[in-house]
Design a protein around this motif. Structure first.
Motif, PDB file in Angstrom:
ATOM      1  N   ASP A 170     -33.120 -39.825  -6.576  1.00  0.00           N
ATOM      2  CA  ASP A 170     -32.624 -40.827  -7.519  1.00  0.00           C
ATOM      3  C   ASP A 170     -33.133 -42.219  -7.146  1.00  0.00           C
ATOM      4  OD1 ASP A 170     -31.103 -39.059  -9.061  1.00  0.00           O
ATOM      5  OD2 ASP A 170     -29.420 -39.171  -7.678  1.00  0.00           O
ATOM      6  N   ASP A 225     -29.782 -50.009 -18.935  1.00  0.00           N
ATOM      7  CA  ASP A 225     -30.668 -48.852 -18.797  1.00  0.00           C
ATOM      8  C   ASP A 225     -30.453 -48.057 -17.505  1.00  0.00           C
ATOM      9  OD1 ASP A 225     -31.875 -49.298 -21.263  1.00  0.00           O
ATOM     10  OD2 ASP A 225     -33.353 -50.673 -20.395  1.00  0.00           O
ATOM     11  N   CYS A 226     -29.370 -48.321 -16.787  1.00  0.00           N
ATOM     12  CA  CYS A 226     -29.006 -47.460 -15.647  1.00  0.00           C
ATOM     13  C   CYS A 226     -28.272 -46.221 -16.176  1.00  0.00           C
ATOM     14  CB  CYS A 226     -28.099 -48.209 -14.670  1.00  0.00           C
ATOM     15  SG  CYS A 226     -28.926 -49.504 -13.731  1.00  0.00           S
ATOM     16  N   ASP A 227     -28.328 -45.141 -15.423  1.00  0.00           N
ATOM     17  CA  ASP A 227     -27.665 -43.906 -15.839  1.00  0.00           C
ATOM     18  C   ASP A 227     -26.202 -43.863 -15.439  1.00  0.00           C
ATOM     19  OD1 ASP A 227     -29.998 -42.680 -16.934  1.00  0.00           O
ATOM     20  OD2 ASP A 227     -30.695 -42.267 -14.905  1.00  0.00           O
ATOM     21  N   ALA A 228     -25.858 -44.488 -14.308  1.00  0.00           N
ATOM     22  CA  ALA A 228     -24.505 -44.329 -13.770  1.00  0.00           C
ATOM     23  C   ALA A 228     -24.148 -45.508 -12.887  1.00  0.00           C
ATOM     24  CB  ALA A 228     -24.402 -43.033 -12.976  1.00  0.00           C
ATOM     25  N   ARG A 272     -27.899 -48.236 -24.152  1.00  0.00           N
ATOM     26  CA  ARG A 272     -28.503 -48.830 -22.964  1.00  0.00           C
ATOM     27  C   ARG A 272     -27.517 -48.983 -21.801  1.00  0.00           C
ATOM     28  NH1 ARG A 272     -32.596 -53.610 -23.893  1.00  0.00           N
ATOM     29  NH2 ARG A 272     -33.433 -52.577 -22.042  1.00  0.00           N
ATOM     30  N   PRO A 304     -24.794 -47.361 -18.867  1.00  0.00           N
ATOM     31  CA  PRO A 304     -24.533 -46.143 -18.098  1.00  0.00           C
ATOM     32  C   PRO A 304     -23.489 -45.292 -18.809  1.00  0.00           C
ATOM     33  CG  PRO A 304     -24.548 -48.061 -16.661  1.00  0.00           C
ATOM     34  CD  PRO A 304     -24.572 -48.580 -18.067  1.00  0.00           C
ATOM     35  N   ASN A 305     -23.631 -43.968 -18.716  1.00  0.00           N
ATOM     36  CA  ASN A 305     -22.671 -43.104 -19.409  1.00  0.00           C
ATOM     37  C   ASN A 305     -21.609 -42.534 -18.478  1.00  0.00           C
ATOM     38  OD1 ASN A 305     -24.014 -41.094 -17.984  1.00  0.00           O
ATOM     39  ND2 ASN A 305     -25.262 -40.466 -19.740  1.00  0.00           N
ATOM     40  N   ASP A 342     -23.179 -35.681 -11.941  1.00  0.00           N
ATOM     41  CA  ASP A 342     -23.985 -34.689 -12.662  1.00  0.00           C
ATOM     42  C   ASP A 342     -23.197 -33.807 -13.624  1.00  0.00           C
ATOM     43  OD1 ASP A 342     -26.105 -35.635 -11.165  1.00  0.00           O
ATOM     44  OD2 ASP A 342     -26.018 -34.027  -9.682  1.00  0.00           O
TER      45      ASP A 342
END
Length: 214
Positions: free
Chosen positions: A17, A55-58, A102, A104-105, A211
């Protein structure tokens, strides 16, 4: 950039990551995280944090004044609570400023097992009522602040962590110190329960929370 952050960042980097560490002391953080991107941040600066989170995932929230080893004076109690609430509130406000495509989710936010203090003889679940100690109330307020992110469609995972066993854990060094000079012995009547977890399992649980949408 504390104990959990150092190990979690290392674990995420090891699995491939990209990791950005947000720290109030970026100079010190650069010495601890050689392979991560370091960015400064200030609790309360939701606009600046939003720019970093774009635009980060988490997001993994580990911010908070250390609980020990200093005495819990009135001022220390306020700092313990305020540092956690302020940081988490800033994160949620920053997430809310971002377009859904855009942002984090997932928000992984740590908490403590202090809600279960005094319930050692009974197996506890997430439905077990919280006790009413100082740290239990801190954890309740901390978790509630993180849960606000659900309203904007961000998945929230709370990790309630107990006493962390790690070679570089400062708390463990305090426990070991009397034994190293020959003064160790039973603590109280010997029935003091400690809900412990190894640092490798903390890293693994964090990865699982990131995850697994369940």
């Amino acid at each position: 950039s504390g104990l959990l952050g150092r190990h979690i960042a290392a674990g995420l980097l090891k699995r491939g990551d990209d990791v950005t560490v947000l720290s109030r002391n970026p100079v010190d953080a650069r010495q601890r995280f050689r392979s991560a991107t370091i960015r400064p941040w200030r609790p309360g600066d939701a606009e600046g944090l939003a720019a970093e989170l774009t635009d980060c995932d988490a997001v993994v929230n580990l911010a908070g004044v250390a609980v020990g080893p200093r005495p819990w004076t009135a001022g220390r109690r306020r700092a313990i609570l305020a540092s956690r609430i302020s940081a988490t509130r800033t994160i949620v406000e920053a997430l809310a400023r971002l377009d859904q495509t855009r942002r984090p989710n997932i928000l992984v936010s740590v908490s403590g097992t202090d809600a279960y203090t005094g319930s050692d003889a009974v197996e506890a679940t997430e439905e077990t009522p919280s006790t009413d100690g100082f740290l239990a109330r801190v954890c309740g307020a901390w978790e509630a602040e993180a849960a606000r992110a659900k309203a904007i469609g961000v998945r929230v995972a709370i990790l309630r962590i107990g006493f962390v066993l790690a070679p570089d854990a400062a708390a463990l060094a305090l426990y070991v110190a009397p034994f190293r000079v020959g003064l160790g012995g039973p603590v109280g009547d010997g029935r003091q329960w400690i809900s412990w977890i190894h640092i490798d399992d903390v890293v693994g649980l964090t990865g699982l929370a990131l995850d697994d949408p369940h």
